[in-house]
Structures are given as structure tokens and as C-alpha cells.
Design an enzyme around this catalytic site. Structure first.
Site, PDB file in Angstrom:
ATOM      1  N   LYS A 165       8.594  -2.942  15.681  1.00 25.00           N
ATOM      2  CA  LYS A 165       8.962  -1.581  15.232  1.00 25.00           C
ATOM      3  C   LYS A 165       9.986  -0.982  16.191  1.00 25.00           C
ATOM      4  CE  LYS A 165       6.655  -1.581  11.513  1.00 25.00           C
ATOM      5  NZ  LYS A 165       7.379  -1.759  10.268  1.00 25.00           N
TER       6      LYS A 165
ATOM      7  N   SER B  80       6.425   3.491  13.190  1.00 27.63           N
ATOM      8  CA  SER B  80       5.003   3.720  13.450  1.00 27.63           C
ATOM      9  C   SER B  80       4.823   4.528  14.717  1.00 27.63           C
ATOM     10  CB  SER B  80       4.351   2.344  13.600  1.00 27.63           C
ATOM     11  OG  SER B  80       3.064   2.459  14.133  1.00 27.63           O
TER      12      SER B  80
ATOM     13  N   TYR C 238       0.820  -1.223   0.000  1.00 26.00           N
ATOM     14  CA  TYR C 238       0.000   0.000   0.000  1.00 26.00           C
ATOM     15  C   TYR C 238       0.860   1.282   0.000  1.00 26.00           C
ATOM     16  CZ  TYR C 238      -3.229   3.445   2.166  1.00 26.00           C
ATOM     17  OH  TYR C 238      -3.968   4.559   2.470  1.00 26.00           O
TER      18      TYR C 238
ATOM     19  N   ARG D 127      -7.201  10.162  16.331  1.00 30.40           N
ATOM     20  CA  ARG D 127      -5.977   9.761  15.622  1.00 30.40           C
ATOM     21  C   ARG D 127      -5.588  10.871  14.648  1.00 30.40           C
ATOM     22  NH1 ARG D 127      -6.588   6.476  18.869  1.00 30.40           N
ATOM     23  NH2 ARG D 127      -6.568   4.199  18.769  1.00 30.40           N
TER      24      ARG D 127
ATOM     25  N   ASP E 293      12.081 -12.540  -1.188  1.00 24.37           N
ATOM     26  CA  ASP E 293      11.733 -12.542   0.226  1.00 24.37           C
ATOM     27  C   ASP E 293      12.934 -11.986   0.991  1.00 24.37           C
ATOM     28  OD1 ASP E 293      11.204 -13.144   2.893  1.00 24.37           O
ATOM     29  OD2 ASP E 293       9.979 -14.882   2.330  1.00 24.37           O
TER      30      ASP E 293
ATOM     31  N   TYR F 298       3.684  -6.921  17.017  1.00 23.87           N
ATOM     32  CA  TYR F 298       3.925  -6.024  15.867  1.00 23.87           C
ATOM     33  C   TYR F 298       4.608  -4.737  16.338  1.00 23.87           C
ATOM     34  CZ  TYR F 298       3.151  -2.379  12.443  1.00 23.87           C
ATOM     35  OH  TYR F 298       3.347  -1.317  11.590  1.00 23.87           O
TER      36      TYR F 298
ATOM     37  N   LYS G 210       1.997  -6.417   9.153  1.00 26.68           N
ATOM     38  CA  LYS G 210       1.532  -5.215   9.865  1.00 26.68           C
ATOM     39  C   LYS G 210       0.210  -5.361  10.628  1.00 26.68           C
ATOM     40  CE  LYS G 210      -1.122  -3.380   6.011  1.00 26.68           C
ATOM     41  NZ  LYS G 210      -1.619  -2.219   5.318  1.00 26.68           N
TER      42      LYS G 210
ATOM     43  N   THR H 140       2.920   3.802  16.829  1.00 29.45           N
ATOM     44  CA  THR H 140       2.644   2.815  17.867  1.00 29.45           C
ATOM     45  C   THR H 140       3.771   2.781  18.908  1.00 29.45           C
ATOM     46  OG1 THR H 140       1.864   0.554  18.167  1.00 29.45           O
ATOM     47  CG2 THR H 140       3.653   0.807  16.645  1.00 29.45           C
TER      48      THR H 140
HETATM   49  P1  NAD Z   1       1.518  -3.660   3.053  1.00 30.97           P
HETATM   50  O1  NAD Z   1       1.285  -4.988   3.673  1.00 30.97           O
HETATM   51  O2  NAD Z   1       0.519  -3.153   2.081  1.00 30.97           O
HETATM   52  O3  NAD Z   1       2.949  -3.634   2.356  1.00 30.97           O
HETATM   53  C1  NAD Z   1       4.032  -4.408   2.817  1.00 30.97           C
HETATM   54  C2  NAD Z   1       4.630  -5.108   1.607  1.00 30.97           C
HETATM   55  O4  NAD Z   1       5.757  -5.865   2.049  1.00 30.97           O
HETATM   56  C3  NAD Z   1       3.667  -6.089   0.942  1.00 30.97           C
HETATM   57  O5  NAD Z   1       3.648  -5.871  -0.441  1.00 30.97           O
HETATM   58  C4  NAD Z   1       4.255  -7.465   1.278  1.00 30.97           C
HETATM   59  O6  NAD Z   1       4.013  -8.400   0.237  1.00 30.97           O
HETATM   60  C5  NAD Z   1       5.720  -7.137   1.445  1.00 30.97           C
HETATM   61  N1  NAD Z   1       6.469  -8.028   2.323  1.00 30.97           N
HETATM   62  C6  NAD Z   1       6.172  -8.441   3.577  1.00 30.97           C
HETATM   63  N2  NAD Z   1       7.139  -9.239   4.043  1.00 30.97           N
HETATM   64  C7  NAD Z   1       8.076  -9.333   3.076  1.00 30.97           C
HETATM   65  C8  NAD Z   1       9.316  -9.995   2.951  1.00 30.97           C
HETATM   66  N3  NAD Z   1       9.802 -10.786   3.922  1.00 30.97           N
HETATM   67  N4  NAD Z   1      10.025  -9.857   1.818  1.00 30.97           N
HETATM   68  C9  NAD Z   1       9.568  -9.092   0.810  1.00 30.97           C
HETATM   69  N5  NAD Z   1       8.389  -8.444   0.852  1.00 30.97           N
HETATM   70  C10 NAD Z   1       7.659  -8.553   1.985  1.00 30.97           C
HETATM   71  O7  NAD Z   1       1.710  -2.626   4.261  1.00 30.97           O
HETATM   72  P2  NAD Z   1       1.775  -1.039   4.227  1.00 30.97           P
HETATM   73  O8  NAD Z   1       0.544  -0.516   4.867  1.00 30.97           O
HETATM   74  O9  NAD Z   1       2.162  -0.557   2.888  1.00 30.97           O
HETATM   75  O10 NAD Z   1       2.950  -0.811   5.266  1.00 30.97           O
HETATM   76  C11 NAD Z   1       4.290  -0.659   4.838  1.00 30.97           C
HETATM   77  C12 NAD Z   1       5.185  -0.504   6.054  1.00 30.97           C
HETATM   78  O11 NAD Z   1       4.727   0.600   6.827  1.00 30.97           O
HETATM   79  C13 NAD Z   1       5.186  -1.701   6.994  1.00 30.97           C
HETATM   80  O12 NAD Z   1       6.491  -1.853   7.500  1.00 30.97           O
HETATM   81  C14 NAD Z   1       4.238  -1.285   8.089  1.00 30.97           C
HETATM   82  O13 NAD Z   1       4.530  -1.922   9.296  1.00 30.97           O
HETATM   83  C15 NAD Z   1       4.531   0.206   8.159  1.00 30.97           C
HETATM   84  N6  NAD Z   1       3.423   0.984   8.732  1.00 30.97           N
HETATM   85  C16 NAD Z   1       2.174   0.883   8.177  1.00 30.97           C
HETATM   86  C17 NAD Z   1       1.124   1.597   8.721  1.00 30.97           C
HETATM   87  C18 NAD Z   1      -0.277   1.469   8.175  1.00 30.97           C
HETATM   88  O14 NAD Z   1      -1.220   1.793   8.899  1.00 30.97           O
HETATM   89  N7  NAD Z   1      -0.464   1.025   6.954  1.00 30.97           N
HETATM   90  C19 NAD Z   1       1.352   2.451   9.825  1.00 30.97           C
HETATM   91  C20 NAD Z   1       2.654   2.545  10.335  1.00 30.97           C
HETATM   92  C21 NAD Z   1       3.680   1.805   9.785  1.00 30.97           C
HETATM   93  C1  WQD Z   2      -8.420   3.954  14.204  1.00 34.53           C
HETATM   94  C2  WQD Z   2      -9.559   4.298  15.126  1.00 34.53           C
HETATM   95  C3  WQD Z   2     -10.416   2.444  16.416  1.00 34.53           C
HETATM   96  C4  WQD Z   2     -12.097   0.198  13.090  1.00 34.53           C
HETATM   97  C5  WQD Z   2      -3.374   0.719  13.775  1.00 34.53           C
HETATM   98  C6  WQD Z   2      -2.165   0.048  14.351  1.00 34.53           C
HETATM   99  C7  WQD Z   2      -0.991   0.972  14.308  1.00 34.53           C
HETATM  100  C8  WQD Z   2      -0.772   1.523  12.906  1.00 34.53           C
HETATM  101  C9  WQD Z   2      -2.024   2.054  12.299  1.00 34.53           C
HETATM  102  C10 WQD Z   2       0.885   0.239  11.782  1.00 34.53           C
HETATM  103  C11 WQD Z   2      -9.447   3.619  16.491  1.00 34.53           C
HETATM  104  C12 WQD Z   2     -11.461   2.990  15.465  1.00 34.53           C
HETATM  105  C13 WQD Z   2     -11.459   1.165  13.842  1.00 34.53           C
HETATM  106  C14 WQD Z   2     -13.501   0.030  13.234  1.00 34.53           C
HETATM  107  C15 WQD Z   2     -13.536   1.826  14.837  1.00 34.53           C
HETATM  108  N1  WQD Z   2      -0.326   0.531  12.010  1.00 34.53           N
HETATM  109  N2  WQD Z   2     -12.172   1.956  14.709  1.00 34.53           N
HETATM  110  N3  WQD Z   2     -14.180   0.866  14.093  1.00 34.53           N
HETATM  111  O1  WQD Z   2      -5.669   1.413  15.906  1.00 34.53           O
HETATM  112  O2  WQD Z   2      -4.916   3.764  15.386  1.00 34.53           O
HETATM  113  O3  WQD Z   2      -3.627   1.889  14.530  1.00 34.53           O
HETATM  114  O4  WQD Z   2      -3.087   1.101  12.428  1.00 34.53           O
HETATM  115  O5  WQD Z   2       1.867   0.613  12.363  1.00 34.53           O
HETATM  116  O6  WQD Z   2       0.110   0.247  14.737  1.00 34.53           O
HETATM  117  O7  WQD Z   2      -2.457  -0.304  15.699  1.00 34.53           O
HETATM  118  O8  WQD Z   2      -5.840   2.358  13.549  1.00 34.53           O
HETATM  119  O9  WQD Z   2      -7.527   2.257  11.784  1.00 34.53           O
HETATM  120  O10 WQD Z   2      -7.384   0.343  13.423  1.00 34.53           O
HETATM  121  O11 WQD Z   2      -8.264   2.539  14.178  1.00 34.53           O
HETATM  122  O12 WQD Z   2     -14.185   2.525  15.600  1.00 34.53           O
HETATM  123  O13 WQD Z   2     -14.123  -0.844  12.624  1.00 34.53           O
HETATM  124  O14 WQD Z   2     -10.785   3.809  14.551  1.00 34.53           O
HETATM  125  O15 WQD Z   2     -10.993   2.099  17.646  1.00 34.53           O
HETATM  126  O16 WQD Z   2      -9.908   4.517  17.443  1.00 34.53           O
HETATM  127  P1  WQD Z   2      -5.060   2.360  14.958  1.00 34.53           P
HETATM  128  P2  WQD Z   2      -7.265   1.805  13.149  1.00 34.53           P
END
Ligand code: NAD
Ligand code: WQD
Length: 345
Positions: free
Chosen positions: A159, A128, A14, A238, A61, A155, A88, A130
Site C-alpha cells: 500500500k 489503507s 467486497y 479501531r 487479470d 501487504y 489483502k 495500515t
Molecule cells: P476483495 O478481495 O473482496 O476484493 C478484491 C477484488 O480484486 C477481488 O474480487 C479479487 O478477485 C480481485 N483481484 C485481486 N487481484 C486481481 C488482479 N490481479 N486482477 C483482477 N482482479 C483482481 O477485497 P476488498 O476488501 O474489497 O478490498 C478492496 C481493496 O481495498 C484492496 O485493494 C484492499 O487492499 C483495500 N483495502 C481493504 C480493506 C478491508 O479491510 N477490506 C481495508 C483497507 C484497504
Molecule cells: C480488528 C480488531 C483485533 C479478530 C486489518 C488489516 C488492515 C486493514 C483492515 C486492509 C483488532 C481484534 C480480530 C478476532 C479479535 N486491511 N480481533 N478477534 O487488524 O485493524 O486491520 O484489516 O488494509 O491492513 O491489518 O482488523 O478486523 O483483523 O481486527 O479480537 O478474531 O479486532 O485484535 O484489535 P485490523 P481486524
């Protein structure tokens, strides 16, 4: 002028795909390494539709060090990497901790090891918000100096551990590794073209995908997890950041690393808008911006949820020359446009 290569692990995911688009726009040549465990090759077509270029893609991978090493042999001129590749899903990490430690830690260790052996490398790491847990009231909005709290899930722990591992690598004697860890708040939305966006598997755990799927009729109603929090309307707060704005911050981070004269540095940046929105506000803005109804009901609190957290992004604004400035209404429209496209609504 020769375009500089940037390795993008997890670049079919994503945030990775949106970042690949922005890297092309900035004149870089991204090289995607992804094992497609949470994405598909169709994403590459989406990127091509936007950029006009079929991205360089290696199905790798990152936990397999030999494969990653061969990629660096094939593209010996890669000095910069953006490391997205990780699992994630917070809930899944509680059920399958070893899978999360195995994937998220080993991938990072392999990449860091190769970059350190090669020398002169830079890594941008996907961290993150988090890592902050629930900041105490005096730390809201949260800046990079706020204390880190013990993570609530495997998770979250990965991080924190990855940040520490990178810090230790940078602190080794004579280290020439440069690192920027970007702490994302809550990424939402899709590219305005709707050629790429978020593709959650199964029932979405995150708010926005659940909202868009409910609007599309795939889910009966959204459950708002709690309206008895100590916030103005009782629902959690958030900092929702547009994925295209987030993607641009990665380009700014790579630019900064490329320009660095000093080696062996480590920096942290919060990536958010600086504005907190409650769940009920998000819902209202989504419905207003798209003129669509989303049935919802108030449900019990979700275990482990932080009550409120939003970013002080001023360090990133100042040092990276970056700001998340897309109006939230536009972001909500992009999310709905994407959902309608994938569901053929
Ligand atoms: P995503 O799952 O859409 O993208 C991660 C990609 O990594 C995927 O395409 C997956 O196939 C690939 N992948 C996973 N393990 C792998 C491996 N061992 N080797 C090669 N490819 C691998 O997730 P995203 O939302 O795009 O998140 C990207 C990064 O950002 C992650 O590290 C996630 O933890 C971090 N992050 C995401 C969020 C969020 O809410 N989306 C928030 C904070 C941090
Ligand atoms: C947002 C708000 C829920 C779904 C998570 C991970 C965090 C980071 C981002 C990667 C909260 C509320 C949600 C629903 C709801 N990812 N909610 N109904 O929890 O802030 O963070 O994603 O690093 O590590 O924990 O995001 O989108 O799940 O929730 O009311 O069906 O929406 O309670 O307040 P969150 P979220």
C-alpha cells in the site's frame, strides 16, 4: 445524457461491489475488471438485484498488461478508474511476500502505465490506514499529515509502495494523471438488501466476519485478542466504517476528479467515522443491535496488532462533501442479515 464509464478493477470484491452499486445510483456506468481470484460471478447477480442492471464485466487479470490494454481499446472512453484489485490478507502476505508484491504492485503499475499513455486519466486508489501503523498519542485521531510508519507486513508495504508509485507518476514532467488515494480504516457490514456482502475464505481473520460466523454457530467462540492494552476497557480500538458509506466516498472522489481543472494532482483522504470502538464495544453493540449472543473469551494479544487507531476524517468531510453517517447499530444489523442469508440461519 450519456453515462460516463468508470473502470472498477476488483469490482466483484467486497468493497468494489458496493461501490459499483453506488456508481450506478450516481449515474455512472461502471465497467468491472476482475480475475475472480477472491470473488465469484454470483456477485454480479447480487448487484443486478439491487440496481436492476447486469453490470458490464470483463474477466481480466490486471497483472496481464495486454488484457488490460485490450479492455481500454474496447472501452476507449474510460477516463476514470477505481483500483481495488489486490490481495489483502496480512498474514498470508508474510508467508507469501512475492505473491503480494507481484499482484499488488504489477496491477497498479500496469493500470498507471496505460492511463498515463492514454492521457487525461484519473485513478482512485484503495489504500489503507495500515500506512500509519501505531500513530503516537498526539496524532490520534490520525489525520493525513501524520507521519507514515514502516509497514509491519508485505501487504502494508504494497500500500505504501503503490501510494509512492502513483505520487512519482503524478510528479513526472508534464504529467496529466490525477490521483486520489483513499486510506480506508476498518470496513464492515453489508448492503441493507443482503444481496451483496463480505465473503471471507476459510477462517476469517477480521473481527466482524468472525463475530457473525460465531453468532451463526460456525465458530465456537470469538477470541478477543488482548484485554491488557492501554485503552479504557483493555481491548484494541479501531474505526469501523460501513462499507456502503465507504462506497459513496468513491463516487465523491470520482466526481471530484471529473470536475478538476488542474491536471497532475495527487491527494490523500482518510475514510473513517472519526469514532474509535474497542473490540469489546463492537461485540456489545453487535449483540444488542441483533438481540443475539456471541460466546467469547479473552485470548492473548495477536502479534503485530496496533493498540489503537481511529481517523480524523475532516478532510474528506470537507473536501469530498462526504460523511460516514450510518448509525453503527444499523451497520451491525446489516452484517448479521448478510451472515444469516449466506448461512441460511
Ligand atoms: P476483495 O478481495 O473482496 O476484493 C478484491 C477484488 O480484486 C477481488 O474480487 C479479487 O478477485 C480481485 N483481484 C485481486 N487481484 C486481481 C488482479 N490481479 N486482477 C483482477 N482482479 C483482481 O477485497 P476488498 O476488501 O474489497 O478490498 C478492496 C481493496 O481495498 C484492496 O485493494 C484492499 O487492499 C483495500 N483495502 C481493504 C480493506 C478491508 O479491510 N477490506 C481495508 C483497507 C484497504
Ligand atoms: C480488528 C480488531 C483485533 C479478530 C486489518 C488489516 C488492515 C486493514 C483492515 C486492509 C483488532 C481484534 C480480530 C478476532 C479479535 N486491511 N480481533 N478477534 O487488524 O485493524 O486491520 O484489516 O488494509 O491492513 O491489518 O482488523 O478486523 O483483523 O481486527 O479480537 O478474531 O479486532 O485484535 O484489535 P485490523 P481486524
Amino acid at each position: 445524457m450519456k453515462r460516463e464509464k468508470v473502470l472498477v478493477t476488483g469490482g466483484a470484491g467486497y468493497i468494489g461491489a458496493h461501490t459499483v452499486v453506488e456508481l450506478y445510483a450516481a449515474g455512472y456506468e461502471p465497467v468491472i475488471a476482475d480475475n475472480l481470484s477472491n470473488s465469484s460471478e454470483e456477485v454480479l447477480d447480487g448487484i443486478q438485484k439491487i440496481t436492476g442492471v447486469k453490470p458490464v464485466f470483463e474477466k481480466i487479470d490486471c497483472t496481464d498488461k495486454a488484457s488490460l490494454e485490450s479492455l481500454f481499446e474496447k472501452f476507449s472512453d474510460i477516463d476514470h478508474a477505481i483500483h481495488f484489485a489486490a490481495y489483502k490478507a496480512v498474514g498470508e502476505s508474510v508467508e507469501r511476500p512475492l505473491m503480494y508484491y507481484g499482484n499488488n504492485l504489477v496491477s497498479l503499475i500496469n493500470l498507471a502505465g496505460i492511463m498515463m499513455a492514454k492521457g487525461n486519466g484519473s485513478i482512485v486508489f484503495s489504500s489503507s490506514c495500515t500506512v500509519y501503523g501505531q500513530p503516537s498519542p498526539e496524532h490520534l485521531p490520525v489525520d493525513e499529515e501524520a507521519p507514515l510508519k514502516p509497514a509491519q507486513s508485505p501487504y502494508g508495504k504494497t500500500k505504501q509502495m503503490c501510494e509512492s508509485i502513483l505520487e512519482d507518476c503524478v510528479n513526472t514532467p508534464k504529467s496529466d494523471l490525477n490521483v486520489i488515494s483513499l486510506r480506508y480504516f476498518n470496513p464492515i457490514g453489508a448492503h441493507p438488501s443482503a444481496h451483496i456482502g463480505e465473503l471471507p475464505r476459510g477462517v476469517p481473520q477480521n473481527l466482524l466476519p468472525f463475530v457473525t460466523q460465531t453468532a451463526a454457530g460456525l465458530r465456537k467462540e470469538l477470541h478477543v485478542f488482548g484485554n491488557d492494552y492501554n485503552t479504557p476497557d483493555g481491548s484494541c480500538i479501531r474505526d469501523y466504517i460501513y462499507v456502503c458509506d465507504l462506497a459513496k466516498a468513491h463516487v465523491a472522489a470520482i466526481d471530484r476528479l471529473r470536475d478538476k481543472k488542474v491536471r497532475g494532482t495527487s491527494e490523500y483522504f482518510n475514510l473513517g467515522t472519526g469514532r474509535g470502538l474497542s473490540v469489546l464495544e463492537v461485540l456489545d453493540i453487535f449483540m444488542e443491535s441483533n438481540n443475539v449472543k456471541v460466546p467469547f473469551r479473552i485470548a492473548p494479544r495477536r502479534a503485530g496488532d496496533v493498540e489503537q487507531v481511529w481517523a480524523d476524517p475532516s478532510k474528506a468531510n470537507r473536501e469530498l462533501g462526504w460523511v460516514a453517517d450510518t448509525p453503527v447499530e444499523e451497520v451491525m444489523r446489516s452484517a448479521w442479515k448478510w451472515e444469516k442469508k449466506i448461512r441460511c440461519v
